[in-house]
Design a protein around this motif. Structure first.
Motif, short mmCIF file in Angstrom:
data_model
loop_
_atom_site.label_atom_id
_atom_site.label_comp_id
_atom_site.label_asym_id
_atom_site.label_seq_id
_atom_site.Cartn_x
_atom_site.Cartn_y
_atom_site.Cartn_z
N ILE A 138 11.89 28.38 36.55
CA ILE A 138 10.80 28.06 35.53
C ILE A 138 11.33 26.72 34.76
CG2 ILE A 138 9.50 28.44 33.48
CD1 ILE A 138 8.35 29.97 35.86
N ARG A 139 10.76 25.67 34.51
CA ARG A 139 11.10 24.55 33.63
C ARG A 139 9.94 24.14 32.82
NH1 ARG A 139 14.56 20.37 34.22
NH2 ARG A 139 15.16 20.52 36.17
N CYS A 154 15.54 29.11 23.88
CA CYS A 154 14.13 29.39 24.53
C CYS A 154 13.79 30.85 24.22
CB CYS A 154 14.26 29.18 25.89
SG CYS A 154 12.55 29.28 26.69
N ILE A 159 4.59 23.75 31.84
CA ILE A 159 5.55 24.57 32.65
C ILE A 159 5.17 24.09 33.99
CG2 ILE A 159 5.83 26.89 33.65
CD1 ILE A 159 5.02 28.06 30.84
N VAL A 213 15.12 29.81 32.21
CA VAL A 213 14.48 28.71 31.94
C VAL A 213 15.35 27.36 32.15
CG1 VAL A 213 12.81 27.82 30.19
CG2 VAL A 213 12.89 29.90 30.77
N LEU A 221 4.81 34.55 34.06
CA LEU A 221 6.12 33.74 34.49
C LEU A 221 6.57 34.36 35.80
CD1 LEU A 221 7.80 32.38 31.50
CD2 LEU A 221 6.17 31.01 33.13
N THR A 272 16.88 34.34 28.85
CA THR A 272 15.93 34.84 27.79
C THR A 272 16.15 36.37 27.64
OG1 THR A 272 13.99 35.29 29.26
CG2 THR A 272 14.24 33.07 28.33
#
Length: 99
Positions: free
Chosen positions: A27-28, A3, A43, A63, A13, A57
């Motif tokens: 966060i998904r 991701c 999101i 994520v 975010l 990330t």
């Protein structure tokens, strides 16, 4: 699973995660629609389940991605301010998009 997040998306975010309702959540990225060779994404804020991979990330945001959903591997979360503010989630390895 992979991701990527652009700088603008990381900023937005982080603000989402700083809100009171986000406490203890992550966060998904989820698939909202499938169209054969591509998908649409959204999101959400959620907690990890046994089926998730927590993807780190380069923007210091983790994520959640469901390992059972192939269309999530390789998503790129971007945020643009123009022509209108909003997230754009794509997956070039799957020919998929969300606007």
């Amino acid at each position: 699973m992979k991701c990527k997040i652009n700088r603008n998306a990381a900023k937005e975010l982080k603000e989402l995660l700083a809100a009171n309702e986000a406490e203890g959540k992550m966060i998904r990225v989820v698939v909202t629609e499938m169209h054969g060779d591509h998908a649409h994404y959204e999101i959400t804020l959620d907690t990890p389940t046994e089926h998730d991979e927590i993807v780190k990330t380069d923007k210091e945001i983790d994520v959640l991605l469901d390992r059972r959903e192939d269309f999530l591997d390789g998503v790129w979360i971007q945020y643009f301010y123009v022509p209108q503010a909003g997230f754009v989630i794509t997956n070039s390895s799957k020919g998929s998009h969300r606007h």
